[in-house]
Write a protein that holds these residues in place. Sequence first.
Motif, mmCIF file in Angstrom:
data_model
loop_
_atom_site.group_PDB
_atom_site.id
_atom_site.type_symbol
_atom_site.label_atom_id
_atom_site.label_comp_id
_atom_site.label_asym_id
_atom_site.label_seq_id
_atom_site.Cartn_x
_atom_site.Cartn_y
_atom_site.Cartn_z
ATOM 1 N N GLU A 1 4.795 3.583 -4.932
ATOM 2 C CA GLU A 1 5.767 2.818 -5.704
ATOM 3 C C GLU A 1 5.806 3.372 -7.119
ATOM 4 O O GLU A 1 4.932 4.120 -7.529
ATOM 5 C CB GLU A 1 5.417 1.333 -5.726
ATOM 6 C CG GLU A 1 4.121 1.044 -6.432
ATOM 7 C CD GLU A 1 3.856 -0.457 -6.574
ATOM 8 O OE1 GLU A 1 4.432 -1.247 -5.815
ATOM 9 O OE2 GLU A 1 3.056 -0.811 -7.459
ATOM 10 N N THR B 1 0.830 -1.223 0.000
ATOM 11 C CA THR B 1 0.000 0.000 0.000
ATOM 12 C C THR B 1 0.859 1.266 0.000
ATOM 13 O O THR B 1 0.326 2.371 0.038
ATOM 14 C CB THR B 1 -0.920 0.038 1.235
ATOM 15 O OG1 THR B 1 -0.098 0.021 2.407
ATOM 16 C CG2 THR B 1 -1.871 -1.132 1.269
ATOM 17 N N LYS B 2 2.168 1.122 -0.023
ATOM 18 C CA LYS B 2 3.034 2.306 0.013
ATOM 19 C C LYS B 2 3.300 2.805 -1.408
ATOM 20 O O LYS B 2 3.147 2.048 -2.361
ATOM 21 C CB LYS B 2 4.358 1.965 0.704
ATOM 22 C CG LYS B 2 4.181 1.492 2.135
ATOM 23 C CD LYS B 2 3.538 2.540 3.028
ATOM 24 C CE LYS B 2 3.262 2.033 4.426
ATOM 25 N NZ LYS B 2 2.111 1.127 4.543
#
Length: 490
Positions: free
Chosen positions: A122, A119-120
């Motif tokens: 990228e 969920t970060k």
Amino acid sequence: MFDLKMYINGEWIDSKTKNKRDIYNPATGEVIAQAAEGTVEDAREAIKVAKEAFESGIWSDVPAAERAAYLYKIADKIDENAEELARLETMDNGKPLREARFDMADAANCFRYYAGLITKPEGVTYQVSDPAQALVVKEPVGVCGLIVPWNYPMLMSVWKIAPALAAGNTIVYKPSEVTPVTPTKLFEIIEEVGIPKGVANMVMGPGATVGNEIAESKDVDLVSFTGGTKTGRSIMKAAAGNIKKLSLELGGKSPNIIFADADFEVAVDYALFGIFCGTGQVCAAGSRILVEESIYDKFVDRFVERAKKIKVGPGDDPNTEMGPLVSQEHMEKVLRYIELGKQEGAKLVCGGNRITENGLDKGYFVEPTVFVDVTNDMKIVQDEIFGPVVVIQKFKDEQEAIQLANATDYGLAGAVFTVDGAKALRVIKKVRAGITWINMYHNTYNEAPWGGYKQSGIGRALGTYGLDTYQETKQININLQVEPIRWFSN
Ligand code: NAD
């Protein structure tokens, strides 16, 4: 007695032949389960299902945060059932309960790590010379074939399943035919949390047939394998047909370098842990201890004194510090290596025997075993024995330590013990291995890349690198001035 089935397209099924394989408790030799003995046909069915599931988008099109939510639920279920899972792992693999408990906690945290990571932010954008916007995005690879060994039945599986699912792939997973018990429990959890049918599939059975089909199939886009180097070579060849992406986590014969200025007791303590934890059945095991000559005799004496006192027994006995080997076949292999060491002229200074006293005669127990007076060309110095067998070698200076450390075909792990910080870094930088430690051994983190140099493998598990393994990288270039390019004059 467990009746273990494969999990394909959300159904628990036996193999098409209905054949079963006996699964043993290595501490007692008792049959604890019967597992479906899958065939090439079963593998093909699972691959077909995984391909259809991938192409349908039921998983890859699910927003990352939703996929992450499933992974967090799996982690919670592993935690809720940790004690039962640890006991099953001990029963199937033989490892002491305290090790199995660590594995379950690590497994839950690995799912959480990849749930968080996916969920970060990228991808990147880059500047180009045209009036265009150029960006890089990550996408799932497709159908991932995941093949694992028996030494960490749960953890090795999770190191692959968590990032592969996080990235949006569908999977065909195969546990070791020797240790399918906790993998089956993991798939029960996968079913319970509601991962859509066809996304995660488990086939069981022998490597040479079921495993090879996964490695060979043109419908599998990636094969991620952990196991022996010889098997890795065969998988590479099988995977060449459709140029699969490959991740190989293979064997090792890792050096543990101890300088005279090291904290002596700390070095002895970690050296014991480095080889005898997991009964030496750990890919990164410190199976070659290299000791500076001025402390060599003192080190060997102390190491042997403590090795002799290690409490060997069944993993479910709380006093046990080292469990049995995983199977009769593997025990016989380890005992053959011990005989070979003697024939090669190495001096046995500790152990060397199967243990049959105190009710251990039905299990696959071998004493902590130490060889000295070895030469570098001996098989017991070069080959991965994968048991509680260590060689202790002597070195004169830094240069010889590095030369000996690198003198095998492997390059998985290595460690240096010294209180001289500059020397520690100087030496570890020269050790040709992917996993290294200074003044410690074996500590493993979900955040850090795991993998080998040389014949210990290709690619990395864990950390951001472990997610990359299961992702393709795409460049997307967007024209900001949509007009003809006028390359041709007509
Ligand atoms: P193995 O290579 O015999 O088997 C591993 C898996 O591969 C099993 O599931 C097996 O069924 C399957 N397999 C066997 N032959 C195959 C083939 N021809 N095609 C496809 N699949 C096949 O290894 P093992 O004895 O189960 O495990 C011990 C080995 O694993 C050791 O060498 C150890 O170093 C290595 N290992 C490496 C790591 C790492 O991270 N580098 C971690 C754990 C274990």
